[in-house]
Design a protein around this motif. Structure first.
Motif, PDB file in Angstrom:
ATOM      1  N   VAL A 146      -2.109  -5.611   8.218  1.00  0.00           N
ATOM      2  CA  VAL A 146      -1.936  -6.398   6.992  1.00  0.00           C
ATOM      3  C   VAL A 146      -3.282  -6.929   6.508  1.00  0.00           C
ATOM      4  O   VAL A 146      -3.581  -6.914   5.301  1.00  0.00           O
ATOM      5  CB  VAL A 146      -0.944  -7.549   7.241  1.00  0.00           C
ATOM      6  N   LEU A 147      -4.123  -7.385   7.436  1.00  0.00           N
ATOM      7  CA  LEU A 147      -5.460  -7.863   7.061  1.00  0.00           C
ATOM      8  C   LEU A 147      -6.292  -6.740   6.449  1.00  0.00           C
ATOM      9  O   LEU A 147      -7.044  -6.957   5.489  1.00  0.00           O
ATOM     10  CB  LEU A 147      -6.170  -8.449   8.279  1.00  0.00           C
ATOM     11  N   LEU A 148      -6.153  -5.537   6.999  1.00  0.00           N
ATOM     12  CA  LEU A 148      -6.883  -4.392   6.451  1.00  0.00           C
ATOM     13  C   LEU A 148      -6.404  -4.054   5.041  1.00  0.00           C
ATOM     14  O   LEU A 148      -7.208  -3.662   4.183  1.00  0.00           O
ATOM     15  CB  LEU A 148      -6.725  -3.179   7.367  1.00  0.00           C
ATOM     16  N   LEU A 149      -5.097  -4.210   4.790  1.00  0.00           N
ATOM     17  CA  LEU A 149      -4.582  -3.989   3.432  1.00  0.00           C
ATOM     18  C   LEU A 149      -5.198  -4.986   2.452  1.00  0.00           C
ATOM     19  O   LEU A 149      -5.571  -4.625   1.330  1.00  0.00           O
ATOM     20  CB  LEU A 149      -3.065  -4.121   3.407  1.00  0.00           C
ATOM     21  N   MET A 150      -5.313  -6.245   2.873  1.00  0.00           N
ATOM     22  CA  MET A 150      -5.927  -7.253   2.020  1.00  0.00           C
ATOM     23  C   MET A 150      -7.383  -6.898   1.738  1.00  0.00           C
ATOM     24  O   MET A 150      -7.857  -6.992   0.596  1.00  0.00           O
ATOM     25  CB  MET A 150      -5.829  -8.626   2.678  1.00  0.00           C
ATOM     26  N   ALA A 151      -8.099  -6.476   2.773  1.00  0.00           N
ATOM     27  CA  ALA A 151      -9.505  -6.107   2.611  1.00  0.00           C
ATOM     28  C   ALA A 151      -9.651  -4.886   1.704  1.00  0.00           C
ATOM     29  O   ALA A 151     -10.557  -4.821   0.869  1.00  0.00           O
ATOM     30  CB  ALA A 151     -10.137  -5.826   3.980  1.00  0.00           C
ATOM     31  N   ALA A 152      -8.732  -3.926   1.843  1.00  0.00           N
ATOM     32  CA  ALA A 152      -8.786  -2.722   1.013  1.00  0.00           C
ATOM     33  C   ALA A 152      -8.573  -3.066  -0.453  1.00  0.00           C
ATOM     34  O   ALA A 152      -9.278  -2.566  -1.343  1.00  0.00           O
ATOM     35  CB  ALA A 152      -7.735  -1.717   1.481  1.00  0.00           C
ATOM     36  N   GLY A 153      -7.582  -3.919  -0.725  1.00  0.00           N
ATOM     37  CA  GLY A 153      -7.322  -4.319  -2.103  1.00  0.00           C
ATOM     38  C   GLY A 153      -8.494  -5.053  -2.718  1.00  0.00           C
ATOM     39  O   GLY A 153      -8.869  -4.808  -3.870  1.00  0.00           O
ATOM     40  N   ALA A 154      -9.106  -5.964  -1.940  1.00  0.00           N
ATOM     41  CA  ALA A 154     -10.264  -6.707  -2.438  1.00  0.00           C
ATOM     42  C   ALA A 154     -11.449  -5.786  -2.672  1.00  0.00           C
ATOM     43  O   ALA A 154     -12.180  -5.911  -3.662  1.00  0.00           O
ATOM     44  CB  ALA A 154     -10.635  -7.806  -1.443  1.00  0.00           C
TER      45      ALA A 154
END
Length: 324
Positions: A146-154
């Motif tokens: 989930v943290l990686l998804l947030m980083a990818a979106g940013a």
């Protein structure tokens, strides 16, 4: 295969294949939304009222649900119509409506780039409410995903696409001479946090509601979109003077409305039979589709940030759904 593993318990291979196809279609429709909307522009502006598009999308979803019940694609429940079970969907419609309007007001207190980057916090808020409300505990691997998804979106929002006209030698166009500086006000930060919380809560609350009620999905959608139409009709009517309901609509605009309506129905199936986390992955993976279509249709250039975001999304999918 469990819901948390990306499937539906008890599905055979044919139905699992249809489930996968549905997720792929939803990913494609999410990714195509922004490029299709850009194709609607006339002289750099959207020629119709955004509230008109939202209202027509909700109305299309409502009509499709009613049609599926009328022709018998989904069975009407036996006995008296369960109208009492419609009331909780009013809160879902209210949360979604509040969220859609907050997006507009947020632009007054921050620049678009800051909004695009920080709005990815809604991924974390959705995961938080998913754990608290549905009592599903994420493993360390899933939490990292989930943290990686947030980083990818940013990462993607910070510069995944680039207009090649801005990289040519010579003076930049007048419109780009003074780009809006990065900024966010304290009130903007507060509204952004509220937006992310409402976004996560609306998704998880709707999922909880749909799974607890033993009603056909089409009937639940009928309840939800009836409230959605009424709410958006009021917002459209109270929006002040402007273009008429269908004024400025083109074939591209009609395609935007139809694709968003179909995608909304697909997402309701994900909420009913899958999970809010699955929806997060669909939305995140749609960034890849968005970038490819933007490059092909709008002649934008893919940057290193796009490829980094794609890598992060791939790692997130592997961590969350891969073998443990």
């Amino acid at each position: 295969m469990s819901v948390e593993d990306g499937g539906i318990p008890g599905l055979g291979r044919p139905r699992q294949a249809r489930w996968t196809l549905m997720l792929l279609l939803s990913t494609a429709m999410y990714g195509a939304h922004a490029p299709l909307l850009a194709l609607c522009h006339v002289d750099g502006q959207v020629p119709f009222r955004p509230s008109s598009a939202v209202l027509l999308t909700e109305l299309t979803k409502l009509l499709l649900c009613a049609f599926s019940l009328l022709v018998g694609w989904q069975a009407w429940p036996q006995g008296a119509p369960p109208w009492r079970q419609a009331a909780p969907f009013a809160l879902s419609a209210l949360l979604y409506g509040a969220n859609n309007n907050l997006v507009i007001y947020l632009q007054r207190y921050m620049d678009p780039s800051t909004y695009q980057v920080l709005s990815n916090l809604k991924i974390g808020s959705t995961a938080l409410f998913y754990c608290l409300c549905l009592r599903h505990r994420l493993s360390a691997r899933q939490g990292l995903a989930v943290l990686l998804l947030m980083a990818a979106g940013a990462c993607y929002a910070a510069g995944g696409l680039q207009d090649p006209r801005n990289t040519l030698s010579g003076p930049p166009p007048a419109a780009d001479a003074s780009p809006m500086p990065l900024h966010i006000t304290p009130l903007g930060l507060l509204l952004l946090i509220l937006y992310c919380l409402i976004s996560g809560l609306s998704s998880v609350y709707t999922e909880l509601l749909m799974k607890r009620q033993r009603l056909p999905l089409a009937l639940q959608n009928l309840f939800l979109y009836t409230f959605g139409v009424l709410l958006n009709l009021g917002l459209h009517a109270g929006g002040g003077p402007g273009p008429g309901l269908l004024e400025g609509f083109s074939g591209w605009a009609a395609l935007v409305v139809l694709s968003q309506a179909l995608n909304g129905l697909l997402m309701s199936a994900v909420m009913k039979h899958g999970s809010s986390i699955t929806r997060l992955f669909v939305v995140s993976c749609s960034l890849v589709v968005n970038a490819v279509l933007s490059a092909a249709l709008l002649r934008l250039q893919l940057t290193g940030a796009f490829f980094l975001a794609t890598l992060l999304i791939g790692l997130a999918v592997r961590l969350y759904y891969g073998s443990r």
